[in-house]
Design a protein around this motif. Structure first.
Motif, short mmCIF file in Angstrom:
data_model
loop_
_atom_site.label_atom_id
_atom_site.label_comp_id
_atom_site.label_asym_id
_atom_site.label_seq_id
_atom_site.Cartn_x
_atom_site.Cartn_y
_atom_site.Cartn_z
N GLN A 59 -8.25 1.61 -3.75
CA GLN A 59 -6.90 1.13 -3.98
C GLN A 59 -6.46 0.22 -2.85
O GLN A 59 -5.88 -0.84 -3.06
N TYR A 60 -6.78 0.62 -1.63
CA TYR A 60 -6.37 -0.16 -0.46
C TYR A 60 -7.05 -1.52 -0.47
O TYR A 60 -6.41 -2.55 -0.26
N SER B 215 2.67 3.32 -3.44
CA SER B 215 2.11 4.38 -4.28
C SER B 215 2.69 5.72 -3.87
O SER B 215 3.16 5.89 -2.74
N SER C 21 -0.14 7.70 -0.40
CA SER C 21 -0.98 6.69 0.25
C SER C 21 -2.05 7.39 1.08
O SER C 21 -1.78 7.91 2.16
N PHE D 248 0.83 -1.21 0.00
CA PHE D 248 0.00 0.00 0.00
C PHE D 248 0.86 1.26 0.00
O PHE D 248 0.48 2.27 -0.58
N PHE D 249 2.04 1.20 0.60
CA PHE D 249 2.90 2.37 0.71
C PHE D 249 3.80 2.56 -0.51
O PHE D 249 4.62 3.47 -0.53
N LEU E 131 1.53 7.88 5.51
CA LEU E 131 0.11 7.66 5.28
C LEU E 131 -0.68 8.94 5.56
O LEU E 131 -0.43 9.64 6.54
#
Length: 217
Positions: A173-174, A40, A43, A37-38, A155
């Motif tokens: 996305q998550y 991108s 985030s 996730f990180f 985040l």
């Protein structure tokens, strides 16, 4: 007849409002720089007032395995971009990856909290979380750059009002990345609960409408 019409509209309004109440959500985020996730560029995670987020520290049941050591900071937007935590205290220090019980920091997205050291949140605002640790036990207290810079370990949490309904694109996305089984299972349960609620609401509406037709005769 007019009396029945008034009752019908009152019941209909109550029905619609009750069927659209959004249940509070609990999310779990693997607070680990290896979390995809990180990866991108930005985030962003969308939540509502009343939700909770569990930040799960890195954990392993094998003492000999290599595990990341990190921290969790709530910082300003400027320090988020600078990867700088010099003037902040960590919300949690993930320094026990081999303990029998996994370390978890639960963040309550609320305006008013009974604990003095807990952050408070307002709808329509963004909040910024980073870790400037370098991933090693000796560098867990590092106050600049670190994993925030090298792995984009940061985040943004966008907070919306609790009574608004979710957009179909919220956290798309998550969720699509399937970061963990807990979130995937929770999403399935929420879908089933949502379908059940919709069916129940439709059934109630049908009964109320039938009663109205019957009484109007």
């Amino acid at each position: 007849m007019l009396y029945l019409i008034v009752i019908y509209f009152i019941l209909n309004i109550v029905h619609l409002s009750s069927c659209q109440i959004r249940r509070r959500q609990n999310y779990q985020i693997e607070w680990n720089s290896s979390n995809t996730f990180f990866q991108s560029k930005s985030s962003v995670f969308n939540v509502r007032l009343g939700d909770t987020i569990d930040f799960l520290c890195p954990h392993s049941n094998h003492p000999s395995s290599s595990v990341e050591y990190n921290t969790l900071y709530l910082v300003s937007e400027i320090d988020y971009n600078l990867c700088f935590t010099e003037k902040y205290q960590p919300l949690i220090r993930c320094d026990q990856p081999h303990s029998s019980k996994r370390m978890i920091y639960t963040l309550s997205i609320s305006k008013y909290l009974p604990y003095p050291n807990m952050p408070e949140f307002l709808d329509g605002h963004s909040y910024y979380f980073i870790s400037t640790s370098n991933g090693q036990q000796t560098g867990i207290n590092q106050k600049f750059d670190g994993l925030c810079r090298t792995k984009n370990f940061r985040l943004i949490i966008d907070v919306q009002k609790y009574y608004r309904r979710y957009s179909k694109n919220d956290n798309y996305q998550y969720r699509s990345m399937k970061l963990q089984k807990q979130l995937s299972n929770q999403t399935n349960n929420q879908w089933l609960s949502s379908m059940s609620t919709k069916l129940s609401c439709s059934f109630v509406f049908l009964i109320l409408y039938s009663m109205f037709i019957y009484l109007s005769w």
